[in-house]
Design a protein around this motif. Structure first.
Motif, PDB file in Angstrom:
ATOM      1  N   THR A 193      92.201 104.291  11.010  1.00 19.50           N
ATOM      2  CA  THR A 193      91.512 105.136  11.975  1.00 19.50           C
ATOM      3  C   THR A 193      91.155 104.332  13.206  1.00 19.50           C
ATOM      4  OG1 THR A 193      89.608 106.621  12.230  1.00 19.50           O
ATOM      5  CG2 THR A 193      89.254 104.622  11.008  1.00 19.50           C
ATOM      6  N   VAL A 209      82.904 107.101  15.114  1.00 22.27           N
ATOM      7  CA  VAL A 209      84.285 107.352  14.704  1.00 22.27           C
ATOM      8  C   VAL A 209      84.995 108.222  15.737  1.00 22.27           C
ATOM      9  CG1 VAL A 209      85.781 108.378  12.949  1.00 22.27           C
ATOM     10  CG2 VAL A 209      83.724 107.128  12.276  1.00 22.27           C
ATOM     11  N   THR A 211      88.735 108.690  15.440  1.00 23.46           N
ATOM     12  CA  THR A 211      89.720 109.378  14.609  1.00 23.46           C
ATOM     13  C   THR A 211      89.594 108.894  13.175  1.00 23.46           C
ATOM     14  OG1 THR A 211      91.442 107.707  14.992  1.00 23.46           O
ATOM     15  CG2 THR A 211      91.359 109.563  16.526  1.00 23.46           C
ATOM     16  N   GLY A 212      90.014 109.731  12.214  1.00 24.34           N
ATOM     17  CA  GLY A 212      90.029 109.326  10.818  1.00 24.34           C
ATOM     18  C   GLY A 212      88.694 109.481  10.114  1.00 24.34           C
ATOM     19  N   LYS A 213      88.501 108.693   9.069  1.00 29.50           N
ATOM     20  CA  LYS A 213      87.296 108.773   8.251  1.00 29.50           C
ATOM     21  C   LYS A 213      86.884 107.366   7.819  1.00 29.50           C
ATOM     22  CE  LYS A 213      87.076 111.899   4.996  1.00 29.50           C
ATOM     23  NZ  LYS A 213      87.296 112.605   3.697  1.00 29.50           N
ATOM     24  N   LYS A 215      83.611 104.941   5.748  1.00 24.22           N
ATOM     25  CA  LYS A 215      82.426 104.902   4.884  1.00 24.22           C
ATOM     26  C   LYS A 215      81.529 103.770   5.357  1.00 24.22           C
ATOM     27  CE  LYS A 215      82.882 103.226   0.717  1.00 24.22           C
ATOM     28  NZ  LYS A 215      83.248 103.103  -0.712  1.00 24.22           N
ATOM     29  N   ILE A 226      79.445 108.997   4.842  1.00 27.59           N
ATOM     30  CA  ILE A 226      80.836 109.198   5.231  1.00 27.59           C
ATOM     31  C   ILE A 226      80.869 109.815   6.631  1.00 27.59           C
ATOM     32  CG2 ILE A 226      83.016 110.331   4.690  1.00 27.59           C
ATOM     33  CD1 ILE A 226      82.193 108.212   2.680  1.00 27.59           C
ATOM     34  N   THR A 228      83.299 111.313   9.921  1.00 25.83           N
ATOM     35  CA  THR A 228      84.573 111.863  10.375  1.00 25.83           C
ATOM     36  C   THR A 228      84.574 111.852  11.906  1.00 25.83           C
ATOM     37  OG1 THR A 228      83.635 114.085  10.199  1.00 25.83           O
ATOM     38  CG2 THR A 228      84.907 113.280   8.315  1.00 25.83           C
ATOM     39  N   PRO A 229      85.691 112.251  12.560  1.00 24.20           N
ATOM     40  CA  PRO A 229      85.754 112.168  14.031  1.00 24.20           C
ATOM     41  C   PRO A 229      84.570 112.805  14.747  1.00 24.20           C
ATOM     42  CG  PRO A 229      87.916 112.648  13.164  1.00 24.20           C
ATOM     43  CD  PRO A 229      86.972 112.703  11.991  1.00 24.20           C
ATOM     44  N   GLN A 231      81.573 111.671  14.939  1.00 24.36           N
ATOM     45  CA  GLN A 231      80.300 111.457  14.264  1.00 24.36           C
ATOM     46  C   GLN A 231      79.914 109.981  14.342  1.00 24.36           C
ATOM     47  OE1 GLN A 231      80.873 112.939  10.246  1.00 24.36           O
ATOM     48  NE2 GLN A 231      80.124 114.973  10.816  1.00 24.36           N
ATOM     49  N   GLU A 246      76.103 113.955  15.359  1.00 22.99           N
ATOM     50  CA  GLU A 246      77.316 114.449  16.001  1.00 22.99           C
ATOM     51  C   GLU A 246      77.339 113.885  17.426  1.00 22.99           C
ATOM     52  OE1 GLU A 246      79.708 116.242  14.637  1.00 22.99           O
ATOM     53  OE2 GLU A 246      78.664 116.409  12.704  1.00 22.99           O
TER      54      GLU A 246
END
Length: 336
Positions: A193, A209, A211-213, A215, A226, A228-229, A231, A246
């Motif tokens: 990512t 982040v 892109t991607g994910k 931890k 966790i 995600t994009p 965030q 966000e």
């Protein structure tokens, strides 16, 4: 300038090469893809690279290669290695000539039976930005005042690096070997990512982040989140609080900074100014009501701040006043 060309230029400007730098260059020479190198040479010397392509003195190339390999402390090559070296000699001949024309070549590769993996340490000065390529093909863009430690070769189940400061990561995908960034207070794990990690010696640590994910875990894995994009997670180094948010606008800023161009299509002037202050580490004040104006245009990270401010002023019919060495004010103007 593409990433490979950018990395070649970075290597050739270094005073000394690390073992990882040397191995990367040898691998590059073996591939025989000299286009990026020729582009770097053209930029450096500001002359026609075609003149280098016309060099056909194989004896000179052989002499250059012999000189280089005399400086490489390695066992005597096997017959197969000798054949491979013979082929590489001709494939890399033009590149060797360019290297010698550059003025220096530091190549001292050490092969030993030791199982220890050397750790590479990269730092940036207070006003310096730098992009490096890791052994797995990942790219890391270091912000000013940052240090990164990583092994010359990734081994084991994870690809682990240590960061102090701020960097943008573009991680090569490898599901079997997660990529781990360790900072003083947080551990970020990712499979593939792009994201930004901020971990200076301040009150807060942050991961954003793009892109991607990923931890994110605190010390001793007490807390896990966790992302995600678009965030982020912010960790308070004093209270130990971990907060998820966000942050689409902030993620966009990091993406723009990485590619070197800030693209605005109807963005409020106050947001544009905020981006410039972050990127150039400066103070910009807006006088009057123009902070509510919408800005349309592209600002390039490679430009001087005064040029970017001049474009903004022109769009608003405003003027720029330089207050101190590192402080500016946008005066007057009106929305269009």
């Amino acid at each position: 300038m593409n990433r490979r060309q950018e990395y070649l230029k970075y290597l050739l400007e270094k005073e000394r090469w690390t073992i990882d730098d040397e191995e990367w260059m040898l691998s590059y020479l073996e591939r025989g893809e000299l286009g990026a190198f020729e582009n770097v040479a053209r930029e450096a010397f500001n002359e026609d690279v075609a003149s280098y392509k016309n060099v056909r003195d194989i004896r000179l190339s052989e002499s250059a290669l012999k000189s280089i390999h005399q400086r490489i402390d390695m066992p005597k090559p096997s017959l197969m290695q000798s054949i491979q070296l013979h082929w590489v000699k001709y494939a890399a001949a033009a590149c060797i000539v360019l290297l010698l024309g550059w003025g220096y070549l530091y190549m001292t590769v050490f092969y030993s039976g030791s199982q220890s993996i050397p750790v590479q340490h990269v730092t940036t000065a207070a006003t310096e930005r730098k992009t490096i390529e890791l052994p797995d093909g990942s790219f890391v863009s270091l912000e000013p005042g940052t240090s990164l430690d990583y092994p010359a070769t990734f081994t084991g189940e994870t690809r682990k690096v240590s960061l102090k400061g701020e960097a943008f990561f573009e991680v090569a995908k490898d599901a079997k070997h997660p990529f781990v960034i360790q900072t003083k207070h947080l551990k970020t794990t990712v499979l593939g990512t792009s994201f930004n990690v901020e971990a200076y010696d301040t009150k807060l640590s942050k991961v954003v982040v793009v892109t991607g994910k990923v931890k994110v875990q605190t010390d001793e894995d007490k807390q896990t989140i966790i992302l995600t994009p678009n965030q982020s997670v912010v960790y308070n180094n004093t209270t130990g609080e971990l907060v998820k948010k966000e942050v689409a606008t902030e993620a966009q800023f990091y993406q723009h900074r990485r590619i070197g161009k800030f693209n605005y299509r109807g963005v409020g002037l106050d947001k544009v100014v905020e981006d410039l202050q972050r990127y150039y580490n400066t103070t910009i004040t807006i006088e009057g009501d123009t902070k509510e104006c919408m800005f349309y245009g592209d600002l390039f990270a490679g430009d001087q701040l005064e040029k970017s401010l001049g474009l903004i002023a022109t769009s608003l019919n405003a003027t720029i006043k330089k207050d101190t060495k590192n402080s500016y004010t946008i005066v007057g103007g009106h929305c269009r």
